[in-house]
Design a protein around this motif. Sequence first.
Motif, PDB file in Angstrom:
ATOM      1  N   ILE A  58       7.598   8.011 -16.625  1.00 56.34           N
ATOM      2  CA  ILE A  58       8.996   7.590 -16.768  1.00 56.34           C
ATOM      3  C   ILE A  58       9.816   8.081 -15.575  1.00 56.34           C
ATOM      4  CG2 ILE A  58      11.094   7.915 -18.143  1.00 56.34           C
ATOM      5  CD1 ILE A  58       9.347   7.858 -20.647  1.00 56.34           C
ATOM      6  N   ASP A  59       9.531   9.295 -15.122  1.00 57.80           N
ATOM      7  CA  ASP A  59      10.255   9.842 -13.968  1.00 57.80           C
ATOM      8  C   ASP A  59       9.974   9.033 -12.701  1.00 57.80           C
ATOM      9  OD1 ASP A  59      10.065  13.377 -14.889  1.00 57.80           O
ATOM     10  OD2 ASP A  59      11.487  11.767 -15.420  1.00 57.80           O
ATOM     11  N   ASP A  60       8.718   8.610 -12.553  1.00 51.86           N
ATOM     12  CA  ASP A  60       8.385   7.797 -11.379  1.00 51.86           C
ATOM     13  C   ASP A  60       9.212   6.523 -11.378  1.00 51.86           C
ATOM     14  OD1 ASP A  60       4.885   8.654 -11.710  1.00 51.86           O
ATOM     15  OD2 ASP A  60       6.396   9.489 -10.341  1.00 51.86           O
ATOM     16  N   VAL A  61       9.314   5.907 -12.556  1.00 53.67           N
ATOM     17  CA  VAL A  61      10.072   4.662 -12.662  1.00 53.67           C
ATOM     18  C   VAL A  61      11.541   4.911 -12.331  1.00 53.67           C
ATOM     19  CG1 VAL A  61      10.845   2.849 -14.239  1.00 53.67           C
ATOM     20  CG2 VAL A  61       8.474   3.606 -14.310  1.00 53.67           C
ATOM     21  N   SER A  62      12.075   6.022 -12.823  1.00 53.87           N
ATOM     22  CA  SER A  62      13.473   6.358 -12.498  1.00 53.87           C
ATOM     23  C   SER A  62      13.657   6.545 -11.013  1.00 53.87           C
ATOM     24  CB  SER A  62      13.898   7.643 -13.213  1.00 53.87           C
ATOM     25  OG  SER A  62      13.962   7.427 -14.601  1.00 53.87           O
ATOM     26  N   ARG A  63      12.691   7.222 -10.415  1.00 52.11           N
ATOM     27  CA  ARG A  63      12.803   7.507  -8.981  1.00 52.11           C
ATOM     28  C   ARG A  63      12.864   6.205  -8.171  1.00 52.11           C
ATOM     29  NH1 ARG A  63       9.160   7.615  -5.142  1.00 52.11           N
ATOM     30  NH2 ARG A  63       7.393   7.502  -6.579  1.00 52.11           N
ATOM     31  N   VAL A  64      11.928   5.282  -8.451  1.00 53.49           N
ATOM     32  CA  VAL A  64      11.933   4.054  -7.661  1.00 53.49           C
ATOM     33  C   VAL A  64      13.117   3.161  -8.029  1.00 53.49           C
ATOM     34  CG1 VAL A  64       9.471   4.036  -7.129  1.00 53.49           C
ATOM     35  CG2 VAL A  64      10.288   2.904  -9.207  1.00 53.49           C
ATOM     36  N   GLY A 123       0.797  -1.227   0.000  1.00 48.95           N
ATOM     37  CA  GLY A 123       0.000   0.000   0.000  1.00 48.95           C
ATOM     38  C   GLY A 123       0.827   1.273   0.000  1.00 48.95           C
ATOM     39  N   ALA A 124       2.145   1.151   0.135  1.00 39.51           N
ATOM     40  CA  ALA A 124       2.980   2.357   0.111  1.00 39.51           C
ATOM     41  C   ALA A 124       2.924   3.001  -1.274  1.00 39.51           C
ATOM     42  CB  ALA A 124       4.418   2.015   0.476  1.00 39.51           C
ATOM     43  N   GLU A 125       3.224   4.299  -1.314  1.00 41.84           N
ATOM     44  CA  GLU A 125       3.120   5.043  -2.571  1.00 41.84           C
ATOM     45  C   GLU A 125       4.044   4.485  -3.653  1.00 41.84           C
ATOM     46  OE1 GLU A 125       3.795   9.249  -1.936  1.00 41.84           O
ATOM     47  OE2 GLU A 125       3.562   9.507  -4.115  1.00 41.84           O
ATOM     48  N   ASP A 126       5.167   3.916  -3.260  1.00 41.89           N
ATOM     49  CA  ASP A 126       6.142   3.408  -4.237  1.00 41.89           C
ATOM     50  C   ASP A 126       5.735   2.080  -4.857  1.00 41.89           C
ATOM     51  OD1 ASP A 126       9.183   4.515  -2.524  1.00 41.89           O
ATOM     52  OD2 ASP A 126       7.794   5.560  -3.885  1.00 41.89           O
ATOM     53  N   THR A 165      20.867 -19.062 -20.281  1.00 43.92           N
ATOM     54  CA  THR A 165      19.946 -19.667 -19.324  1.00 43.92           C
ATOM     55  C   THR A 165      18.572 -19.877 -19.946  1.00 43.92           C
ATOM     56  OG1 THR A 165      18.823 -19.289 -17.205  1.00 43.92           O
ATOM     57  CG2 THR A 165      19.304 -17.360 -18.521  1.00 43.92           C
ATOM     58  N   TYR A 166      17.785 -20.760 -19.318  1.00 42.43           N
ATOM     59  CA  TYR A 166      16.391 -20.927 -19.737  1.00 42.43           C
ATOM     60  C   TYR A 166      15.585 -19.694 -19.377  1.00 42.43           C
ATOM     61  CZ  TYR A 166      16.316 -25.815 -21.171  1.00 42.43           C
ATOM     62  OH  TYR A 166      16.502 -26.984 -21.844  1.00 42.43           O
ATOM     63  N   GLY A 167      15.987 -19.018 -18.308  1.00 39.23           N
ATOM     64  CA  GLY A 167      15.206 -17.853 -17.914  1.00 39.23           C
ATOM     65  C   GLY A 167      15.901 -17.064 -16.830  1.00 39.23           C
ATOM     66  N   ALA A 168      15.863 -15.731 -16.946  1.00 40.45           N
ATOM     67  CA  ALA A 168      16.417 -14.858 -15.918  1.00 40.45           C
ATOM     68  C   ALA A 168      15.323 -13.873 -15.533  1.00 40.45           C
ATOM     69  CB  ALA A 168      17.633 -14.100 -16.464  1.00 40.45           C
ATOM     70  N   TYR A 169      15.119 -13.707 -14.231  1.00 36.12           N
ATOM     71  CA  TYR A 169      13.982 -12.900 -13.770  1.00 36.12           C
ATOM     72  C   TYR A 169      14.373 -12.054 -12.577  1.00 36.12           C
ATOM     73  CZ  TYR A 169      11.824 -16.783 -16.290  1.00 36.12           C
ATOM     74  OH  TYR A 169      11.523 -17.730 -17.225  1.00 36.12           O
ATOM     75  N   SER A 170      13.474 -11.120 -12.240  1.00 34.66           N
ATOM     76  CA  SER A 170      13.684 -10.371 -11.004  1.00 34.66           C
ATOM     77  C   SER A 170      12.348 -10.220 -10.285  1.00 34.66           C
ATOM     78  CB  SER A 170      14.270  -8.984 -11.290  1.00 34.66           C
ATOM     79  OG  SER A 170      13.309  -8.169 -11.924  1.00 34.66           O
ATOM     80  N   SER A 171      12.432  -9.978  -8.988  1.00 32.52           N
ATOM     81  CA  SER A 171      11.211  -9.739  -8.230  1.00 32.52           C
ATOM     82  C   SER A 171      11.492  -8.647  -7.220  1.00 32.52           C
ATOM     83  CB  SER A 171      10.742 -11.015  -7.534  1.00 32.52           C
ATOM     84  OG  SER A 171      11.673 -11.390  -6.539  1.00 32.52           O
ATOM     85  N   LEU A 172      10.482  -7.837  -6.967  1.00 31.52           N
ATOM     86  CA  LEU A 172      10.599  -6.762  -5.980  1.00 31.52           C
ATOM     87  C   LEU A 172       9.307  -6.817  -5.176  1.00 31.52           C
ATOM     88  CD1 LEU A 172      11.913  -4.279  -4.745  1.00 31.52           C
ATOM     89  CD2 LEU A 172      11.150  -2.942  -6.711  1.00 31.52           C
ATOM     90  N   GLU A 173       9.387  -7.421  -4.003  1.00 41.37           N
ATOM     91  CA  GLU A 173       8.175  -7.708  -3.241  1.00 41.37           C
ATOM     92  C   GLU A 173       8.041  -6.826  -2.012  1.00 41.37           C
ATOM     93  OE1 GLU A 173       5.757 -10.008  -4.034  1.00 41.37           O
ATOM     94  OE2 GLU A 173       6.864 -10.083  -5.920  1.00 41.37           O
ATOM     95  N   PRO A 174       6.919  -6.111  -1.899  1.00 41.57           N
ATOM     96  CA  PRO A 174       6.664  -5.393  -0.654  1.00 41.57           C
ATOM     97  C   PRO A 174       6.261  -6.374   0.440  1.00 41.57           C
ATOM     98  CG  PRO A 174       4.815  -5.129  -2.154  1.00 41.57           C
ATOM     99  CD  PRO A 174       5.825  -5.975  -2.865  1.00 41.57           C
ATOM    100  N   TYR A 226      -6.861   1.644  -8.231  1.00 44.02           N
ATOM    101  CA  TYR A 226      -5.587   1.024  -8.598  1.00 44.02           C
ATOM    102  C   TYR A 226      -5.210   1.353 -10.034  1.00 44.02           C
ATOM    103  CZ  TYR A 226      -1.870  -2.516  -8.650  1.00 44.02           C
ATOM    104  OH  TYR A 226      -0.652  -3.153  -8.720  1.00 44.02           O
ATOM    105  N   LEU A 227      -6.148   1.137 -10.951  1.00 44.84           N
ATOM    106  CA  LEU A 227      -5.833   1.337 -12.363  1.00 44.84           C
ATOM    107  C   LEU A 227      -5.539   2.798 -12.674  1.00 44.84           C
ATOM    108  CD1 LEU A 227      -8.300  -1.176 -14.051  1.00 44.84           C
ATOM    109  CD2 LEU A 227      -5.844  -1.388 -13.738  1.00 44.84           C
TER     110      LEU A 227
END
Lengths: 705, 111
Positions: free
Chosen positions: A435-441, A301-304, A334-343, A426-427
């Motif tokens: 784009i700036d928001d994405v850079s910020r986080v 639920g945080a703003e980020d 590799t078969y697959g490379a991924y990332s996750s960022l979980e609150p 949410y939507l």
Amino acid sequence: MRYIKFLSFLIVLGLASCAPKVAKETTSDAKSTASGDFRSMAPKAGPARAIEIGKSTNFTLANGLKVIVVENHKLPQISYQLTIDRDPILEKEKAGLSSIAGSLLATGTTSKTKAEIDEAVDYIGASLSTNGTGGFASSLTKHSDKILALFSDVILKPSFPQNEFDKIKTQTLSGLQTEKDDPNAISSNVSSALTYGTNHPYGEITNEITVSNINLKDCVDYYHANFKPGTAYLVIVGDITPEVAKSKAENYFGGWTAGKTTPQAYAFPKPVEKTEVDFVDKAGAVQSVINITYAVDMKPGAEDVIPARVMNTILGSGFSGRLFKNLREDKAYTYGAYSSLEPNKLVGQFSANASVRNEVTDSAVTQFLIELNKMKTEPVTAKELELAKAFIAGGFARGLESPQTVANFALNTMMYNLPADYYETYLQKLAAVSIDDVSRVAKKYITPDMARIIVVGNKDEVMAKLTGFDKQDGKIQLYDIYANPKKDESSTVVDVDAKKLIDAYLTAIGGSKLDAVTSLDQTYSMEIQGMSMTTRMVQTAGKFYMAMSMQGSNVMKQVYDGEKAIAEQMGQSAPLEGEDLASMKEKANLFPERMYKTEGYTMEVKGIEDVNGKSCYKLVVTKPSGSKSTEFYDKETFLKVKEINVETSMGETSTTIVEYADYNAVDGITVPYTISISGPMPMPLVMKATSVKVNTPVDPMLFKI
Amino acid sequence: TNMGVNVSDLEMAMDKEVEKVQNELISETEFQKLRNQVESDYVTSNSRVAGIAESLATYYMFFGDANLINNELDRYLAVTREDIQAAAKKYMVPSNRVVLYYLPKSLDTKS
């Protein structure tokens, strides 16, 4: 023009039916279509529909149980989910307790045995399960009272049968045995332990020692301390009205004695100051599991959260992620490379991971770091942004099809104290991400300079090339599978010559007495899948016999008569040829290490390595058959404590690890009384000698082929 | 099979169960359980649009009648215990089957 028209319809069973409509297909001659084969053209998307999220009805029972009801009559089904929203707890030397205690609940109540519970659930075609923080039950509407009665019974009146506990404990221990060799499980365990620290609930590793410490009383105590309605939510979804749901909740869960769980607090884990490389050796591995990870402070639920989700989608979600496109599509690492960022309410986590071949482990880490740094320093493109947002929006919308999603929204809103319109807006919040928001986080949460690069793989082949990534001190930290630090002595200059090492070993096991041994007849007992088995091995006059039996009857047999060899199993016999035959010939040798100094064998001492806490000389032996073994001889006793055999058969490489312990003297020679073998079977095979006979007469019929 | 169990013993035990269904009616309780499970599975497999689409496609493609989505359940529920016994007798004929033994390569203990 050719078109297919689908009409939507409702399925209602048992009661008055809504008019079902059948899909109509208008056929027309394909040849008359001007635009060609219709299958090569995706249908045009319709206009986006307004999203409507269903509502939930919430109330609290007198005992504190919070009930959330989502009414949805589309299907004649009702599901019940119980969640105990307690703080994470430290289980310490009993890690694994909550999981076992949770499973135990469904194995018996004050009125029913496990068999009776299972039969009752199966009879109505329902499902029922329990876990350490709650449970789940679901059935058709017409069986709802029955499943509710069973559900409330297992939650409120568990009987904790001793025999069921013993079963679960045994099964858990067996499962853990398999995990010991699984590099993904090792990576996950060690990553958690290092990232959060072992004094943090997220950093505890469940292993065979901690599970062995758990007893039935621990489970009972756990239940009484944690299954409290004041900290729990009951979510009811489906073919039911809030009024009826309320009366059912009161009827079946109103009797639950009021109470809350004890709150817990934990310090936020300390990050590394500079990126460090942590390595766990997996002997004989042909690939490495790479995990670049660290804790993040991001609560639900945080703003980020929403912009961070967009950012992570671009970086490493699925097939469109930059990591996937680089490491798989472009580099084929590799078969697959991924990332996750979980609150997470307590502490969140970032992870970028992949499994790659030994040879490209260092290159893969380089690419990971390039992508992480790029995300951090360069703005994403408008196209990437739109694609990520469309992907997330689409998933959100499709999720609304299930009333369960609405229930989860209501649950999250309550558990995390989200604004009441969090999901309704949410939507909109998603659409507003720039784009700036994405850079910020990205700047805030992507920190490749303060990360742990955790690699599980083949130390000899891979580790040395990773030192450059360690910015702490240029040295790699070595750990065992329990995240205990290990000393790495492989660079220690070794004062022992291979031939002298073998001589020292041969002296330790009998010296000149070995030459007087003409036959060795050893019997071992072991347990496989809970059943006792016996293995007998006889070596004499260049012949070899081995048989595994259970309760007196042979399960499997191998015989080498000096020229030919056969293998027999389940009553079927087959001759052994080629490599298999050569291998049998080697097995017939009494004390095969005596051959190591002869022609056809090459040896190399490769430093010192810790095996089960003891320093050992590491010796690599190449045999005339071409097969290689890595052998470990105790530095003090010179006894062989471990051996790793890598064999290639029909293009497939298999690794077998044998450990020797409990050496005992028998008629002047010293042999291991405990032999553990891992590799060929999902779990290690532990053989204990019950009889070792030296130079006793052997029935020649044993070797008859 | 678990270790130590003969494959042919397992095969015989399985054959015995098939014979039972061929020679006796299943119990009323088992029968009702099957009916409950069929109904539950039907609802679950058609609980999402993707599931409904799959059902429609299957019915149309293999049975030529998409409307089965509306009455296939009734067809299942019309099956009697006698029907089950008759089907077992008709289709589970030993000479109509292939028995495949999948055996592990000999356990190489290497000691």
